[in-house]
Design a protein around this motif. Structure first.
Motif, PDB file in Angstrom:
ATOM      1  N   HIS A 227       3.854 -24.591  17.188  1.00 49.27           N
ATOM      2  CA  HIS A 227       4.239 -22.908  17.769  1.00 49.27           C
ATOM      3  C   HIS A 227       4.024 -23.008  19.356  1.00 49.27           C
ATOM      4  O   HIS A 227       4.312 -22.418  19.879  1.00 49.27           O
ATOM      5  N   LEU A 228       2.956 -23.727  19.581  1.00 48.04           N
ATOM      6  CA  LEU A 228       2.477 -23.610  21.229  1.00 48.04           C
ATOM      7  C   LEU A 228       3.199 -24.032  22.043  1.00 48.04           C
ATOM      8  O   LEU A 228       3.732 -23.844  23.249  1.00 48.04           O
ATOM      9  N   ARG A 229       3.913 -25.546  21.355  1.00 46.98           N
ATOM     10  CA  ARG A 229       4.862 -26.000  22.196  1.00 46.98           C
ATOM     11  C   ARG A 229       6.155 -25.266  22.540  1.00 46.98           C
ATOM     12  O   ARG A 229       6.855 -25.399  23.488  1.00 46.98           O
ATOM     13  N   ARG A 230       6.487 -24.422  21.628  1.00 47.12           N
ATOM     14  CA  ARG A 230       7.453 -23.665  21.616  1.00 47.12           C
ATOM     15  C   ARG A 230       7.507 -22.205  22.541  1.00 47.12           C
ATOM     16  O   ARG A 230       8.419 -21.952  23.386  1.00 47.12           O
ATOM     17  N   LEU A 231       6.251 -21.683  22.487  1.00 43.94           N
ATOM     18  CA  LEU A 231       5.839 -20.675  23.289  1.00 43.94           C
ATOM     19  C   LEU A 231       5.304 -20.862  24.544  1.00 43.94           C
ATOM     20  O   LEU A 231       5.455 -19.977  25.217  1.00 43.94           O
TER      21      LEU A 231
END
Length: 375
Positions: A227-231
Motif C-alpha cells: 500500500h505504501l509503495r503504491r501511494l
C-alpha cells in the motif's frame, strides 16, 4: 466539526461513502444505514418511498397498486413483530451471556464454544457463514475492524501516550547513532510536504486495511508495504530525489495513485483530519507524567513514522534503505521547531475545511436533483 463527521457516524471505523438524504448522516454501507442507531431514519425512508411510489404511480393498474399497499402493510406488521423479536432476542442474549460466563473464552477450544450454542444459534451462525452479505455476517465482520491508534477523544493525550505496555500503540523506533550525531544545516531542511505525503499514505493504509497500527498486526505487513509503495513510491525508491513543494502537489500526487472510484472530497477530508491529529504538537509539559524523560511534543508524529518503519525491519537491501530514510525523517522531526509543524497544521485544516465545503455543496446538488426528479 468533529472527526466523526468524516467517517461513518455509526461504526466510526470506515470512511463514509454515502450521506443519508433525510438526516445528512455520513455512513459507509447499507448495514450501517439500517443499524439500530439509524432506524428512525431508515425505516421511515423506506416507508415514505413506497408510499410515494403508490401515490405517484398514475399508470399502475388496480392490481399493482393493491400489491404495493400489501407490501406497505407487511412492512408495518414486520416492524411490530420486530419489537417482540427484539425482546425475545434480548432474553436469548442474556441467556447466552450467562452460559459463556462459565467458560474461559480466551483459552477454550472452539468445540467447547460450539457446544454452548443452542440449535437455533448454531443455525444462525452457519447461515451467516453461507451468506457473507447477510446482516449478521456483516456485523461479525465489522466487529473485527479496529479503530486506528490515534483516533478517539483521549488517544493522543499525554497520559495515554505514556502507557508503555499498550500493545496497540506503535513503539518508538531507535535512531542510528551516526544519524543522531549528524548536524543538520539549512541546506538540508525538513522536507515537510514529502512527510505529509508519507502520512497521508499511512493513514489511508491503516483505514483501508482496518488496522489499529502496523506493529500490532504483523500478518498484514506485506499488504501494508504494498500500500505504501503504491501511494508514496518515493519513500521506498532508493534512487528517488523527489521533493514536493506544496500541499497541492502532495494531494494531486496521491489522488492520481488512488483507484478511480476512491478519490473524493469525503475521503480527502478524512485523510486531512487524521494527518492533522498526528502532526499537531502536544502541549508543553512542565513535568513528565511518569518517571521517564519528558515526552517530546512531536511524539504522535514520531510514533506514526515508527509504525511505518516497523514493517520494513527486514534484511532486504531496499527495506534497510527505507528504514534509514524514515530514521532521517524522525531525526528532522525531533529537531524541528514546533511552530513549523503548527503552520503545517493550519494549512491542513484549511484544506480539510475546503474539502468538506465541496462535499456539502455536492450533497446539496444531489439532493436538489432528487427533489426535482420526484417533482
Amino acid at each position: 466539526m468533529s472527526n466523526e463527521a468524516q467517517h461513518c457516524v455509526f461504526c466510526r471505523r470506515q470512511f463514509s461513502q454515502y450521506t443519508c438524504p433525510k438526516c445528512n448522516a455520513p455512513y459507509c454501507s447499507l448495514l450501517c444505514f439500517k443499524s439500530n442507531e439509524h432506524s428512525s431514519c431508515s425505516e421511515s425512508f423506506y416507508k415514505n418511498e413506497l408510499a410515494s411510489d403508490i401515490k405517484s404511480s398514475a399508470h399502475a393498474n388496480h392490481e399493482e397498486r393493491l400489491r404495493m399497499l400489501e407490501i406497505l402493510r407487511r412492512f408495518e406488521d414486520d416492524n411490530a413483530n420486530q419489537d417482540l423479536e427484539d425482546n425475545s432476542d434480548n432474553d436469548s442474549e442474556d441467556d447466552l451471556e450467562a452460559r459463556l460466563a462459565k467458560l474461559d473464552i480466551e483459552n477454550a477450544p472452539s468445540e467447547a464454544l460450539w457446544e454452548l450454542l443452542t440449535p437455533e444459534e448454531r443455525a444462525r451462525f452457519l447461515k451467516a457463514v453461507d451468506d457473507p452479505q447477510s446482516d449478521l455476517a456483516q456485523t461479525l465482520l465489522a466487529a473485527q475492524q479496529k479503530i486506528p491508534w490515534w483516533d478517539g477523544n483521549d488517544s493522543l493525550s499525554i497520559a495515554k501516550l505514556s502507557v508503555a505496555d499498550d500493545e496497540n500503540m506503535p513503539k518508538l523506533m531507535s535512531i542510528p547513532a551516526e544519524l543522531m550525531s549528524a548536524s543538520l544545516t539549512s541546506t538540508h531542511p525538513l522536507p515537510v510536504w514529502n512527510l505529509i505525503a508519507i502520512l497521508l499514505a499511512y493513514v489511508h493504509a491503516i483505514r483501508h486495511l482496518g488496522l489499529v497500527s502496523f506493529s500490532s498486526s504483523p500478518s498484514d505487513a506485506i499488504d501494508a508495504r504494498h500500500h505504501l509503495r503504491r501511494l508514496a513510491p518515493f519513500l521506498t525508491d532508493r534512487k528517488s530525489k523527489l521533493i514536493m513543494s506544496s500541499l497541492d502537489e502532495t494531494i494531486t500526487d496521491l489522488w492520481s495513485r488512488l483507484d478511480s472510484h476512491e478519490g473524493s472530497p469525503s475521503l480527502f477530508s478524512s485523510l486531512m483530519s487524521d494527518v492533522t491529529r498526528l502532526v499537531t504538537p502536544l502541549p508543553p509539559v512542565i513535568a513528565p507524567v511518569s518517571d521517564g524523560p519528558p515526552m517530546h511534543r512531536h511524539t504522535p508524529l514520531i510514533l506514526a513514522l515508527s509504525d511505518i518503519e516497523s514493517i520494513f525491519g527486514t534484511t532486504k537491501v531496499q527495506d534497510i534503505a527505507t528504514s534509514r530514510k524514515i530514521a532521517y525523517y524522525v531525526m528532522h522531526v525531533k529537531r524541528a521547531p514546533s511552530d513549523i509543524l503548527a503552520s503545517i497544521v493550519k494549512e491542513l485544516k484549511i484544506r480539510e475545511h475546503a474539502f468538506r465545503e465541496e462535499l456539502t455543496n455536492t450533497n446539496e446538488i444531489v439532493r436538489e436533483g432528487v427533489i426535482l426528479t420526484k417533482g
